[in-house]
Design a protein around this motif. Structure first.
Motif, PDB file in Angstrom:
ATOM      1  N   ARG A  37       0.813  -1.216   0.000  1.00 36.73           N
ATOM      2  CA  ARG A  37       0.000   0.000   0.000  1.00 36.73           C
ATOM      3  C   ARG A  37       0.840   1.258   0.000  1.00 36.73           C
ATOM      4  O   ARG A  37       0.553   2.212  -0.671  1.00 36.73           O
ATOM      5  CB  ARG A  37      -0.943  -0.035   1.210  1.00 36.73           C
ATOM      6  CG  ARG A  37      -1.651   1.273   1.511  1.00 36.73           C
ATOM      7  CD  ARG A  37      -2.552   1.680   0.373  1.00 36.73           C
ATOM      8  NE  ARG A  37      -3.195   2.946   0.691  1.00 36.73           N
ATOM      9  CZ  ARG A  37      -2.693   4.118   0.413  1.00 36.73           C
ATOM     10  NH1 ARG A  37      -1.523   4.211  -0.180  1.00 36.73           N
ATOM     11  NH2 ARG A  37      -3.350   5.218   0.722  1.00 36.73           N
ATOM     12  N   ARG A  38       1.863   1.286   0.796  1.00 40.45           N
ATOM     13  CA  ARG A  38       2.603   2.530   0.964  1.00 40.45           C
ATOM     14  C   ARG A  38       4.034   2.458   0.454  1.00 40.45           C
ATOM     15  O   ARG A  38       4.439   3.207  -0.408  1.00 40.45           O
ATOM     16  CB  ARG A  38       2.635   2.921   2.452  1.00 40.45           C
ATOM     17  CG  ARG A  38       1.275   3.303   2.989  1.00 40.45           C
ATOM     18  CD  ARG A  38       0.844   4.636   2.464  1.00 40.45           C
ATOM     19  NE  ARG A  38      -0.376   5.065   3.100  1.00 40.45           N
ATOM     20  CZ  ARG A  38      -1.091   6.107   2.700  1.00 40.45           C
ATOM     21  NH1 ARG A  38      -0.708   6.793   1.665  1.00 40.45           N
ATOM     22  NH2 ARG A  38      -2.189   6.452   3.329  1.00 40.45           N
ATOM     23  N   GLU A  88      -2.440  12.880  -0.882  1.00 40.57           N
ATOM     24  CA  GLU A  88      -3.535  12.242  -0.151  1.00 40.57           C
ATOM     25  C   GLU A  88      -4.557  13.282   0.303  1.00 40.57           C
ATOM     26  O   GLU A  88      -4.348  14.493   0.156  1.00 40.57           O
ATOM     27  CB  GLU A  88      -2.989  11.509   1.081  1.00 40.57           C
ATOM     28  CG  GLU A  88      -2.952   9.989   0.959  1.00 40.57           C
ATOM     29  CD  GLU A  88      -4.329   9.345   1.075  1.00 40.57           C
ATOM     30  OE1 GLU A  88      -5.331  10.079   1.082  1.00 40.57           O
ATOM     31  OE2 GLU A  88      -4.394   8.112   1.156  1.00 40.57           O
ATOM     32  N   ASN A 115      -6.043   7.555   9.769  1.00 41.17           N
ATOM     33  CA  ASN A 115      -5.796   7.693   8.334  1.00 41.17           C
ATOM     34  C   ASN A 115      -6.810   8.586   7.642  1.00 41.17           C
ATOM     35  O   ASN A 115      -6.461   9.591   7.041  1.00 41.17           O
ATOM     36  CB  ASN A 115      -5.778   6.286   7.717  1.00 41.17           C
ATOM     37  CG  ASN A 115      -5.412   6.269   6.256  1.00 41.17           C
ATOM     38  OD1 ASN A 115      -6.190   6.657   5.410  1.00 41.17           O
ATOM     39  ND2 ASN A 115      -4.200   5.811   5.960  1.00 41.17           N
ATOM     40  N   ASN A 123      -9.007   1.588   5.621  1.00 38.40           N
ATOM     41  CA  ASN A 123      -8.350   2.760   5.047  1.00 38.40           C
ATOM     42  C   ASN A 123      -9.338   3.887   4.768  1.00 38.40           C
ATOM     43  O   ASN A 123      -9.649   4.674   5.628  1.00 38.40           O
ATOM     44  CB  ASN A 123      -7.588   2.338   3.787  1.00 38.40           C
ATOM     45  CG  ASN A 123      -6.517   3.332   3.399  1.00 38.40           C
ATOM     46  OD1 ASN A 123      -6.678   4.531   3.559  1.00 38.40           O
ATOM     47  ND2 ASN A 123      -5.408   2.835   2.883  1.00 38.40           N
ATOM     48  N   SER A 146      -7.437  -1.983   2.389  1.00 39.36           N
ATOM     49  CA  SER A 146      -6.272  -1.928   1.496  1.00 39.36           C
ATOM     50  C   SER A 146      -5.381  -3.151   1.702  1.00 39.36           C
ATOM     51  O   SER A 146      -4.200  -3.038   2.033  1.00 39.36           O
ATOM     52  CB  SER A 146      -5.479  -0.647   1.744  1.00 39.36           C
ATOM     53  OG  SER A 146      -6.212   0.482   1.368  1.00 39.36           O
ATOM     54  N   ASP A 178      -8.709   2.411  -1.356  1.00 39.38           N
ATOM     55  CA  ASP A 178      -8.174   3.461  -0.501  1.00 39.38           C
ATOM     56  C   ASP A 178      -9.280   4.478  -0.236  1.00 39.38           C
ATOM     57  O   ASP A 178     -10.379   4.108   0.135  1.00 39.38           O
ATOM     58  CB  ASP A 178      -6.942   4.074  -1.166  1.00 39.38           C
ATOM     59  CG  ASP A 178      -5.999   4.766  -0.194  1.00 39.38           C
ATOM     60  OD1 ASP A 178      -6.489   5.335   0.792  1.00 39.38           O
ATOM     61  OD2 ASP A 178      -4.782   4.758  -0.423  1.00 39.38           O
ATOM     62  N   ALA A 193      -4.868   7.574  -4.602  1.00 38.98           N
ATOM     63  CA  ALA A 193      -5.037   7.313  -3.172  1.00 38.98           C
ATOM     64  C   ALA A 193      -6.365   7.814  -2.635  1.00 38.98           C
ATOM     65  O   ALA A 193      -6.924   7.224  -1.709  1.00 38.98           O
ATOM     66  CB  ALA A 193      -3.897   7.954  -2.380  1.00 38.98           C
ATOM     67  N   ASN A 194      -6.870   8.917  -3.198  1.00 37.57           N
ATOM     68  CA  ASN A 194      -8.070   9.510  -2.624  1.00 37.57           C
ATOM     69  C   ASN A 194      -8.675  10.489  -3.616  1.00 37.57           C
ATOM     70  O   ASN A 194      -8.038  10.834  -4.628  1.00 37.57           O
ATOM     71  CB  ASN A 194      -7.743  10.218  -1.300  1.00 37.57           C
ATOM     72  CG  ASN A 194      -8.877  10.140  -0.293  1.00 37.57           C
ATOM     73  OD1 ASN A 194     -10.038  10.076  -0.662  1.00 37.57           O
ATOM     74  ND2 ASN A 194      -8.528  10.140   0.980  1.00 37.57           N
TER      75      ASN A 194
END
Length: 335
Positions: free
Chosen positions: A8-9, A64, A163, A218, A234, A274, A312-313
């Motif tokens: 994920r990261r 993000e 998060n 997430n 996620s 996400d 991501a968003n």
């Protein structure tokens, strides 16, 4: 298989950062950055056929938490590893707005992502954040930049790294608490909770656990009527979007799986489930492998919006869907 935390990261963020290390963010206008896959004619009533994805700012380590501020017509978004919140204004571009956005002072080795993550603006115009680096849910006065911690513990134990956040009209805050901000993730020596939770923070400060059984909760969002809470997982082993029924008091019931992203994971499309946002009609814009999945409230896939890299968003504002996509911010017009 690579661990979910790394997938994920660590991997995605590292790949995104390689060609841009040390670069200052710059505004980009009119750049074609992806496209729309139309799977159902109903999508035309949401995204015009003439709409295209354009990059509006780039040069970030991991973008993000976008949120549109209708009060001044700007977009705020996080660069979590850089510990900065940026502000983008049409015609002016993006500039750093809050530095540090999360944990201030020397960053201990135990913290991997020191910045704020998910952002939301409450009815009073304050900025509410999942403060990953400080391991809190916090509220920021937009005028003074003074930060107030709203919650930092559950049953006496510190959160992992809050998060994403979703705000209810009555003042409650729903949020997720995966371990992404901690070096080592679940194996971090400073992780105090034995699980990664989904929570409800009431307006009186009481924290209620909604779910402690998700590997990597997430993104989080509420339906327009606030009777459904959406949470993404996620985890490449369980890449799903869940829908929790909410009663009149905001208490959550047993969730159902609204959408399964396993096909995208198997096809090695960029990204994992996400962040997400919901429009006034209840349409979900949920990030996942291959881009933003546009879903009806019952989970029917209408189409996908892609930038070519992980998204991501996303957030809605002033007639656009804004996409926090790896090293960049992009947007596409909505109908």
């Amino acid at each position: 298989m690579t661990s979910p935390t790394a997938s994920r990261r660590t991997i995605l963020a590292a790949i995104a950062a390689l060609p841009l290390a040390g670069c200052a963010a710059r505004a980009v206008h009119g750049t074609d950055a992806g496209g729309v896959e139309r799977l159902d004619p109903a999508l035309d009533r949401i995204i015009p056929r003439t709409a295209h994805v354009e990059t509006i700012a780039t040069g970030y380590r991991w973008a993000e938490g976008p949120v549109w501020n209708a009060r001044d017509g700007s977009l705020l978004f996080s660069d979590v590893p850089a510990n900065v919140i940026h502000r983008w204004v049409p015609g002016e571009g993006a500039r750093p707005w809050l530095d540090p956005s999360g944990l201030a002072g020397p960053i201990p080795a135990e913290i991997r992502e020191a910045g704020a993550n998910g952002l939301a603006i409450d009815r009073a115009g304050s900025l509410v954040m999942g403060d990953s680096g400080s391991r809190t849910v916090a509220r920021l006065d937009m005028a003074t930049r003074a930060k107030t911690v709203l919650a930092d513990r559950f049953e006496g134990k510190r959160f992992n790294s809050p998060n994403d956040v979703a705000l209810a009209h009555g003042g409650a805050i729903y949020f997720t608490d995966p371990p992404y901000g901690l070096a080592g993730g679940d194996a971090s020596p400073v992780k105090e909770l034995a699980f990664n939770g989904v929570y409800r923070l009431a307006s009186d400060g009481a924290v209620t656990l909604i779910d402690d059984g998700l590997s990597f909760p997430n993104g989080i969002a509420l339906s327009p009527d606030e009777r459904t809470l959406y949470v993404s997982i996620s985890d490449p082993e369980r890449p799903e979007l869940l829908a929790y029924p909410l009663d009149a008091a905001g208490r959550a019931g047993t969730p159902r799986r609204l959408f399964d992203f396993r096909a995208g994971v198997a096809a090695k499309q960029p990204g994992l489930p996400d962040g997400m946002t919901v429009d006034a009609r209840g349409t979900l814009f949920a990030t996942g492998p291959g881009g933003v999945h546009v879903l009806t409230p019952d989970g029917r896939l209408l189409g996908r919006i892609a930038t070519g890299v992980a998204i991501a968003n996303c957030a809605i504002g002033a007639g656009y869907l804004y996409l926090a996509s790896s090293d960049r911010i992009a947007r596409i017009a909505l109908a």
